[in-house]
Design a protein around this motif. Sequence first.
Motif, PDB file in Angstrom:
ATOM      1  N   ALA A  84       0.833  -1.205   0.000  1.00 24.19           N
ATOM      2  CA  ALA A  84       0.000   0.000   0.000  1.00 24.19           C
ATOM      3  C   ALA A  84       0.866   1.254   0.000  1.00 24.19           C
ATOM      4  O   ALA A  84       0.578   2.217  -0.723  1.00 24.19           O
ATOM      5  N   ALA A  85       1.935   1.247   0.789  1.00 22.75           N
ATOM      6  CA  ALA A  85       2.824   2.406   0.855  1.00 22.75           C
ATOM      7  C   ALA A  85       3.487   2.675  -0.494  1.00 22.75           C
ATOM      8  O   ALA A  85       3.578   3.829  -0.932  1.00 22.75           O
ATOM      9  N   ALA A  86       3.931   1.612  -1.155  1.00 15.96           N
ATOM     10  CA  ALA A  86       4.567   1.774  -2.466  1.00 15.96           C
ATOM     11  C   ALA A  86       3.566   2.322  -3.485  1.00 15.96           C
ATOM     12  O   ALA A  86       3.898   3.207  -4.285  1.00 15.96           O
ATOM     13  N   LEU A  87       2.341   1.820  -3.447  1.00 14.59           N
ATOM     14  CA  LEU A  87       1.310   2.315  -4.366  1.00 14.59           C
ATOM     15  C   LEU A  87       0.933   3.765  -4.045  1.00 14.59           C
ATOM     16  O   LEU A  87       0.709   4.570  -4.955  1.00 14.59           O
ATOM     17  N   ASN A  88       0.885   4.111  -2.769  1.00 16.08           N
ATOM     18  CA  ASN A  88       0.602   5.496  -2.394  1.00 16.08           C
ATOM     19  C   ASN A  88       1.709   6.435  -2.855  1.00 16.08           C
ATOM     20  O   ASN A  88       1.443   7.577  -3.228  1.00 16.08           O
ATOM     21  N   ASP A  89       2.949   5.967  -2.835  1.00 14.92           N
ATOM     22  CA  ASP A  89       4.058   6.774  -3.349  1.00 14.92           C
ATOM     23  C   ASP A  89       3.904   7.009  -4.850  1.00 14.92           C
ATOM     24  O   ASP A  89       4.155   8.105  -5.348  1.00 14.92           O
ATOM     25  N   LEU A  90       3.494   5.976  -5.564  1.00 17.87           N
ATOM     26  CA  LEU A  90       3.249   6.117  -6.998  1.00 17.87           C
ATOM     27  C   LEU A  90       2.107   7.109  -7.232  1.00 17.87           C
ATOM     28  O   LEU A  90       2.195   7.975  -8.106  1.00 17.87           O
ATOM     29  N   ALA A  91       1.051   7.005  -6.434  1.00 20.10           N
ATOM     30  CA  ALA A  91      -0.078   7.933  -6.549  1.00 20.10           C
ATOM     31  C   ALA A  91       0.373   9.373  -6.290  1.00 20.10           C
ATOM     32  O   ALA A  91      -0.055  10.297  -6.989  1.00 20.10           O
ATOM     33  N   ALA A  92       1.231   9.558  -5.302  1.00 24.81           N
ATOM     34  CA  ALA A  92       1.754  10.896  -5.015  1.00 24.81           C
ATOM     35  C   ALA A  92       2.559  11.427  -6.199  1.00 24.81           C
ATOM     36  O   ALA A  92       2.514  12.630  -6.495  1.00 24.81           O
ATOM     37  N   GLY A  93       3.278  10.527  -6.871  1.00 23.50           N
ATOM     38  CA  GLY A  93       4.005  10.938  -8.072  1.00 23.50           C
ATOM     39  C   GLY A  93       3.053  11.429  -9.153  1.00 23.50           C
ATOM     40  O   GLY A  93       3.289  12.463  -9.778  1.00 23.50           O
ATOM     41  N   PHE A  94       1.956  10.695  -9.364  1.00 23.62           N
ATOM     42  CA  PHE A  94       0.955  11.139 -10.337  1.00 23.62           C
ATOM     43  C   PHE A  94       0.315  12.453  -9.887  1.00 23.62           C
ATOM     44  O   PHE A  94       0.060  13.336 -10.701  1.00 23.62           O
ATOM     45  N   ASP A  95       0.050  12.573  -8.592  1.00 21.69           N
ATOM     46  CA  ASP A  95      -0.535  13.804  -8.048  1.00 21.69           C
ATOM     47  C   ASP A  95       0.330  15.021  -8.358  1.00 21.69           C
ATOM     48  O   ASP A  95      -0.179  16.111  -8.601  1.00 21.69           O
ATOM     49  N   SER A  96       1.631  14.825  -8.334  1.00 18.46           N
ATOM     50  CA  SER A  96       2.546  15.946  -8.575  1.00 18.46           C
ATOM     51  C   SER A  96       2.489  16.449 -10.010  1.00 18.46           C
ATOM     52  O   SER A  96       3.029  17.505 -10.319  1.00 18.46           O
ATOM     53  N   LEU A  97       1.823  15.714 -10.884  1.00 16.82           N
ATOM     54  CA  LEU A  97       1.758  16.076 -12.304  1.00 16.82           C
ATOM     55  C   LEU A  97       0.439  16.736 -12.692  1.00 16.82           C
ATOM     56  O   LEU A  97       0.200  16.977 -13.876  1.00 16.82           O
ATOM     57  N   LYS A  98      -0.400  17.038 -11.723  1.00 18.39           N
ATOM     58  CA  LYS A  98      -1.728  17.572 -12.019  1.00 18.39           C
ATOM     59  C   LYS A  98      -1.686  18.851 -12.844  1.00 18.39           C
ATOM     60  O   LYS A  98      -2.600  19.126 -13.598  1.00 18.39           O
ATOM     61  N   GLY A  99      -0.627  19.620 -12.722  1.00 21.59           N
ATOM     62  CA  GLY A  99      -0.522  20.869 -13.471  1.00 21.59           C
ATOM     63  C   GLY A  99      -0.179  20.671 -14.934  1.00 21.59           C
ATOM     64  O   GLY A  99      -0.288  21.597 -15.733  1.00 21.59           O
ATOM     65  N   GLY A 100       0.241  19.476 -15.309  1.00 23.13           N
ATOM     66  CA  GLY A 100       0.571  19.197 -16.701  1.00 23.13           C
ATOM     67  C   GLY A 100       1.906  19.755 -17.148  1.00 23.13           C
ATOM     68  O   GLY A 100       2.174  19.867 -18.345  1.00 23.13           O
ATOM     69  N   ASP A 101       2.759  20.124 -16.202  1.00 24.71           N
ATOM     70  CA  ASP A 101       4.068  20.696 -16.516  1.00 24.71           C
ATOM     71  C   ASP A 101       4.986  19.646 -17.141  1.00 24.71           C
ATOM     72  O   ASP A 101       5.208  18.580 -16.567  1.00 24.71           O
ATOM     73  N   LEU A 102       5.516  19.952 -18.326  1.00 27.04           N
ATOM     74  CA  LEU A 102       6.344  18.991 -19.051  1.00 27.04           C
ATOM     75  C   LEU A 102       7.616  18.620 -18.291  1.00 27.04           C
ATOM     76  O   LEU A 102       8.035  17.465 -18.307  1.00 27.04           O
ATOM     77  N   SER A 103       8.224  19.579 -17.603  1.00 24.01           N
ATOM     78  CA  SER A 103       9.441  19.260 -16.856  1.00 24.01           C
ATOM     79  C   SER A 103       9.128  18.336 -15.682  1.00 24.01           C
ATOM     80  O   SER A 103       9.945  17.487 -15.326  1.00 24.01           O
ATOM     81  N   SER A 104       7.949  18.472 -15.097  1.00 21.58           N
ATOM     82  CA  SER A 104       7.554  17.580 -14.005  1.00 21.58           C
ATOM     83  C   SER A 104       7.390  16.150 -14.499  1.00 21.58           C
ATOM     84  O   SER A 104       7.722  15.200 -13.798  1.00 21.58           O
ATOM     85  N   ILE A 105       6.875  15.993 -15.712  1.00 18.85           N
ATOM     86  CA  ILE A 105       6.695  14.661 -16.277  1.00 18.85           C
ATOM     87  C   ILE A 105       8.048  14.004 -16.491  1.00 18.85           C
ATOM     88  O   ILE A 105       8.247  12.838 -16.167  1.00 18.85           O
ATOM     89  N   SER A 106       9.002  14.753 -17.003  1.00 15.11           N
ATOM     90  CA  SER A 106      10.343  14.210 -17.198  1.00 15.11           C
ATOM     91  C   SER A 106      10.976  13.822 -15.867  1.00 15.11           C
ATOM     92  O   SER A 106      11.598  12.776 -15.748  1.00 15.11           O
ATOM     93  N   GLU A 107      10.813  14.679 -14.862  1.00 19.09           N
ATOM     94  CA  GLU A 107      11.355  14.395 -13.530  1.00 19.09           C
ATOM     95  C   GLU A 107      10.692  13.158 -12.931  1.00 19.09           C
ATOM     96  O   GLU A 107      11.359  12.291 -12.370  1.00 19.09           O
TER      97      GLU A 107
END
Length: 124
Positions: A84-107
């Motif tokens: 669950a913790a690993a999946l929540n970390d992945l979800a947080a990664g997706f959450d960080s991309l909500k703005g659609g910033d291209l540099s965030s996607i690369s990061e």
Amino acid sequence: MTPPRRRLAVAATTLTLAVVTTACGALGNAVDCNSAAGEASKITSEWSTAVTKNAADTDAIGTASQTAADKTKELAGKYDGQVAAALNDLAAGFDSLKGGDLSSISEFSSKASGFQSKIMEACS
């Protein structure tokens, strides 16, 4: 393919491959881990397709990222402990991309191996 689309395609493909190649080692957790990894792979693949398809549309990328985050959080709710913790970390990664910033996607894509490692550790 334009350079930004190519970068997005490479970044999305890298993330998809990282999730797809995740293997679970412990026999007792193998079924749960395989289910979790398979579902995470599906979510990531859907996200990757949406991002690649809408590379120039930051709103569409943000929507796809929010959808992936929501689905991953829902998946994490089905598991406990390190999975669950690993999946929540992945979800947080997706959450960080909500703005659609291209540099965030690369990061985010460069951090894919870290998510892969967390899922593998949770499964061992």
